[in-house]
Motif scaffolding. Structure first.
Motif, PDB file in Angstrom:
ATOM      1  N   GLY A  28      -1.064  -6.407   4.401  1.00 15.71           N
ATOM      2  CA  GLY A  28      -1.154  -6.494   2.948  1.00 15.71           C
ATOM      3  C   GLY A  28      -2.124  -5.524   2.321  1.00 15.71           C
ATOM      4  O   GLY A  28      -2.603  -5.772   1.211  1.00 15.71           O
ATOM      5  N   GLY A  29      -2.410  -4.410   3.006  1.00 12.65           N
ATOM      6  CA  GLY A  29      -3.275  -3.396   2.400  1.00 12.65           C
ATOM      7  C   GLY A  29      -2.503  -2.516   1.431  1.00 12.65           C
ATOM      8  O   GLY A  29      -1.413  -2.853   0.965  1.00 12.65           O
ATOM      9  N   TRP A  30      -3.060  -1.356   1.163  1.00 13.63           N
ATOM     10  CA  TRP A  30      -2.442  -0.455   0.188  1.00 13.63           C
ATOM     11  C   TRP A  30      -1.049  -0.033   0.637  1.00 13.63           C
ATOM     12  O   TRP A  30      -0.129   0.060  -0.170  1.00 13.63           O
ATOM     13  CB  TRP A  30      -3.335   0.773  -0.011  1.00 13.63           C
ATOM     14  CG  TRP A  30      -4.579   0.498  -0.791  1.00 13.63           C
ATOM     15  CD1 TRP A  30      -5.367  -0.610  -0.709  1.00 13.63           C
ATOM     16  CD2 TRP A  30      -5.174   1.343  -1.772  1.00 13.63           C
ATOM     17  NE1 TRP A  30      -6.419  -0.500  -1.572  1.00 13.63           N
ATOM     18  CE2 TRP A  30      -6.329   0.693  -2.237  1.00 13.63           C
ATOM     19  CE3 TRP A  30      -4.851   2.600  -2.284  1.00 13.63           C
ATOM     20  CZ2 TRP A  30      -7.170   1.253  -3.197  1.00 13.63           C
ATOM     21  CZ3 TRP A  30      -5.687   3.159  -3.241  1.00 13.63           C
ATOM     22  CH2 TRP A  30      -6.820   2.486  -3.696  1.00 13.63           C
ATOM     23  N   LEU A  33       1.527  -3.100   0.319  1.00 10.34           N
ATOM     24  CA  LEU A  33       1.834  -3.405  -1.076  1.00 10.34           C
ATOM     25  C   LEU A  33       2.668  -2.301  -1.714  1.00 10.34           C
ATOM     26  O   LEU A  33       3.611  -2.578  -2.473  1.00 10.34           O
ATOM     27  CB  LEU A  33       0.542  -3.603  -1.862  1.00 10.34           C
ATOM     28  CG  LEU A  33      -0.173  -4.941  -1.656  1.00 10.34           C
ATOM     29  CD1 LEU A  33      -1.508  -4.946  -2.385  1.00 10.34           C
ATOM     30  CD2 LEU A  33       0.689  -6.099  -2.139  1.00 10.34           C
ATOM     31  N   ALA A  52       1.075 -11.282   5.645  1.00 11.49           N
ATOM     32  CA  ALA A  52      -0.339 -10.948   5.763  1.00 11.49           C
ATOM     33  C   ALA A  52      -1.102 -12.143   6.303  1.00 11.49           C
ATOM     34  O   ALA A  52      -0.742 -13.298   6.031  1.00 11.49           O
ATOM     35  CB  ALA A  52      -0.922 -10.509   4.418  1.00 11.49           C
ATOM     36  N   PHE A  57      -5.605 -10.124  -1.340  1.00 11.17           N
ATOM     37  CA  PHE A  57      -5.872  -8.711  -1.184  1.00 11.17           C
ATOM     38  C   PHE A  57      -7.300  -8.432  -1.633  1.00 11.17           C
ATOM     39  O   PHE A  57      -7.742  -8.916  -2.674  1.00 11.17           O
ATOM     40  CB  PHE A  57      -4.894  -7.896  -2.035  1.00 11.17           C
ATOM     41  CG  PHE A  57      -5.275  -6.450  -2.222  1.00 11.17           C
ATOM     42  CD1 PHE A  57      -4.866  -5.496  -1.305  1.00 11.17           C
ATOM     43  CD2 PHE A  57      -6.049  -6.058  -3.301  1.00 11.17           C
ATOM     44  CE1 PHE A  57      -5.224  -4.163  -1.468  1.00 11.17           C
ATOM     45  CE2 PHE A  57      -6.399  -4.726  -3.483  1.00 11.17           C
ATOM     46  CZ  PHE A  57      -5.990  -3.777  -2.558  1.00 11.17           C
ATOM     47  N   SER A  59      -9.892  -4.990  -2.095  1.00 10.32           N
ATOM     48  CA  SER A  59      -9.900  -3.526  -2.064  1.00 10.32           C
ATOM     49  C   SER A  59     -11.276  -3.006  -1.683  1.00 10.32           C
ATOM     50  O   SER A  59     -12.296  -3.404  -2.257  1.00 10.32           O
ATOM     51  CB  SER A  59      -9.503  -2.964  -3.425  1.00 10.32           C
ATOM     52  OG  SER A  59      -9.505  -1.560  -3.393  1.00 10.32           O
ATOM     53  N   ARG A  77     -10.090  -8.389  -6.050  1.00 12.56           N
ATOM     54  CA  ARG A  77      -9.505  -9.397  -5.163  1.00 12.56           C
ATOM     55  C   ARG A  77      -8.381 -10.092  -5.925  1.00 12.56           C
ATOM     56  O   ARG A  77      -8.556 -10.500  -7.080  1.00 12.56           O
ATOM     57  CB  ARG A  77     -10.569 -10.403  -4.727  1.00 12.56           C
ATOM     58  CG  ARG A  77     -10.141 -11.326  -3.590  1.00 12.56           C
ATOM     59  CD  ARG A  77     -11.352 -12.081  -3.043  1.00 12.56           C
ATOM     60  NE  ARG A  77     -11.000 -12.885  -1.884  1.00 12.56           N
ATOM     61  CZ  ARG A  77     -10.622 -14.151  -1.951  1.00 12.56           C
ATOM     62  NH1 ARG A  77     -10.577 -14.769  -3.116  1.00 12.56           N
ATOM     63  NH2 ARG A  77     -10.326 -14.818  -0.845  1.00 12.56           N
ATOM     64  N   TYR A  80      -2.082 -12.632  -2.959  1.00 16.21           N
ATOM     65  CA  TYR A  80      -0.809 -12.005  -2.627  1.00 16.21           C
ATOM     66  C   TYR A  80       0.361 -12.747  -3.269  1.00 16.21           C
ATOM     67  O   TYR A  80       1.338 -12.134  -3.703  1.00 16.21           O
ATOM     68  CB  TYR A  80      -0.606 -11.971  -1.114  1.00 16.21           C
ATOM     69  CG  TYR A  80      -1.453 -10.957  -0.401  1.00 16.21           C
ATOM     70  CD1 TYR A  80      -1.329  -9.595  -0.669  1.00 16.21           C
ATOM     71  CD2 TYR A  80      -2.376 -11.351   0.567  1.00 16.21           C
ATOM     72  CE1 TYR A  80      -2.100  -8.660  -0.004  1.00 16.21           C
ATOM     73  CE2 TYR A  80      -3.153 -10.417   1.242  1.00 16.21           C
ATOM     74  CZ  TYR A  80      -3.005  -9.078   0.951  1.00 16.21           C
ATOM     75  OH  TYR A  80      -3.774  -8.158   1.615  1.00 16.21           O
ATOM     76  N   ILE A 413      -1.617  -4.194  -8.765  1.00 14.80           N
ATOM     77  CA  ILE A 413      -2.725  -5.105  -8.502  1.00 14.80           C
ATOM     78  C   ILE A 413      -3.559  -5.268  -9.775  1.00 14.80           C
ATOM     79  O   ILE A 413      -4.012  -4.264 -10.327  1.00 14.80           O
ATOM     80  CB  ILE A 413      -3.630  -4.572  -7.384  1.00 14.80           C
ATOM     81  CG1 ILE A 413      -2.821  -4.354  -6.113  1.00 14.80           C
ATOM     82  CG2 ILE A 413      -4.812  -5.514  -7.126  1.00 14.80           C
ATOM     83  CD1 ILE A 413      -3.546  -3.520  -5.082  1.00 14.80           C
TER      84      ILE A 413
END
Length: 416
Positions: A28-30, A33, A52, A57, A59, A77, A80, A413
């Motif tokens: 579920g990182g960059w 997504l 995930a 999430f 960052s 934050r 998800y 996001i």
């Protein structure tokens, strides 16, 4: 009463009929997504599920500012489930343990799930074994007491408290040997820490142990502006770490420390090892990174399994690794989405390459930044060629914040 496993699988079963191609995205990182959102935009008929381990999430960009109290807001934050609902894909919180490429299935804590297309964006792990071998206890103690803050978002709050509680002595920060996630980030973090030491007028020194060649933009500032606060030791390979005695030995020095941020070598995440997706060096030993087709980003020998982000092995004989940055991962996710959409429609996918822009603080007061733009093209012989441009920005006005907000908007996001 329905079990947790049953509930998870019930949530999963209605996602698609047998006639609809099912895409699972792990991570579920960059990168994950970006893939999910792009697929919903360009191929809305495909069934897309993001998997995930965490529910939210988090960052990392701008976290260096926040760690050192130079940015009031904590790292972005977001849940998800909320992101997925907003953009029309599905989310399942689960931990994926293995991939069976022959059966086109994954094994997860929520059960066995099938896919038509699989995208893995699992990221990295820290290889404490490079320091401690099979000594699990030493590795555990180092992770718990002297975490680097480069891998686990949950460790950022503890790291911020550690820096706030530090009242003097020797603080050691180690930089991993290349390649590692976000190349300028540890140097920027060191700069921020030194600035807080100076502002607090502590009797303290930050010792930076860097096994790589000097990062010249930072080396200049360390020597000019922070010579009373920083000892920067480039090409300092760590030979031994004793977390109990709080002592580090390099080839030439022994450093006793009061506290530390210890970053060992990095490599692809556990899932890539468990799923036999790690590349090989010329001598047959594991490269530590995920083997992939550099043009189409699929796993070697598995054209329906795509690999993106920090976990990737070398992509070109001309430059080696893509920078292991969030923006590169996001761009690769968008490329993979187009690849899947075209192939699912029976079309020839376009040949696309990522790009990246990185804003790095190189001086706090007066403020200075460096912008690093990286672009790629296919050379005539098919090899990927890299072009890097750097721009010095004096009296910078929060360009890194503007960049981050633009990326959050691109990924869907919420940043506020």
């Amino acid at each position: 009463m329905k079990s947790a496993l049953g509930a998870a699988l019930t949530a999963y079963r209605p996602f698609a009929s047998a006639a609809i191609a099912r895409i699972l995205i792990i991570g579920g990182g960059w990168g994950g997504l970006a893939t999910a959102r792009a697929l919903r935009q360009i191929a809305p008929s495909l069934d897309v599920t993001l998997l995930a381990r965490d529910s939210h999430f988090t960052s990392f960009p701008l976290s260096n500012r926040w760690l050192c109290d130079l940015l009031p807001q904590p790292p972005v934050r977001a849940a998800y489930a909320d992101i997925a609902r907003r953009h029309g894909f599905r989310f399942l919180q689960t931990e994926v343990n293995a991939v069976d490429r022959e059966k086109r299935q994954i094994s997860a804590s929520s059960g066995t799930l099938s896919y038509d297309w699989l995208v893995i964006s699992a990221g990295i792990r820290e290889n404490h074994g490079a320091w401690f071998g099979d000594d699990i206890e030493q590795a555990r103690l180092t992770r718990e007491k002297f975490a680097s803050g480069h891998v686990d978002p949950a460790s950022l709050q503890a790291l911020r408290q550690k820096l706030a509680d530090f009242n003097g002595g020797t603080l050691v920060l180690t930089i991993p040997p290349a390649p590692y996630r976000c190349p300028p980030a540890p140097y920027e973090r060191a700069l921020m820490i030194a600035e807080t030491l100076r502002q607090r007028q502590l009797k303290a020194r930050l010792v930076i142990l860097d096994p790589n060649l000097p990062m010249l933009a930072f080396d200049r500032v360390y020597r000019d502006a922070y010579r009373d606060w920083i000892t920067y030791l480039p090409q300092a390979t760590i030979r031994h770490v004793d977390p109990l005695a709080r002592r580090i030995q390099t080839e030439f020095d022994t450093i006793d420390f009061t506290d530390a941020l210890l970053a060992p070598p990095q490599e692809a995440a556990d899932l890539l090892w468990q799923s036999d997706l790690i590349g090989r060096n010329g001598d047959g030993s594991p490269s530590g990174w995920a083997a992939h087709d550099p043009t189409h980003l699929h796993a070697v020998g598995a054209p329906n399994v795509f690999l993106i982000g920090d976990q990737l092995d070398r992509s070109s004989h001309l430059f080696g690794f893509y920078p292991k940055t969030g923006q590169i991962a996001a761009r690769q996710g968008q490329i993979v989405a187009r690849e899947i959409a075209a192939r699912a429609a029976g079309e020839t996918p376009p040949r696309l390459l990522p790009d990246s822009s990185c804003q790095v603080i190189t001086r706090v007061n007066p403020s200075e930044m460096t912008r690093i733009d990286t672009s790629y093209r296919f050379r005539g012989d098919g090899l990927i060629q890299q072009t890097v441009r750097q721009q010095h920005i004096p009296q910078a006005a929060d360009e890194d914040i503007v960049w981050a907000q633009a990326m959050y908007a691109e990924l869907g996001i919420p940043s506020g």
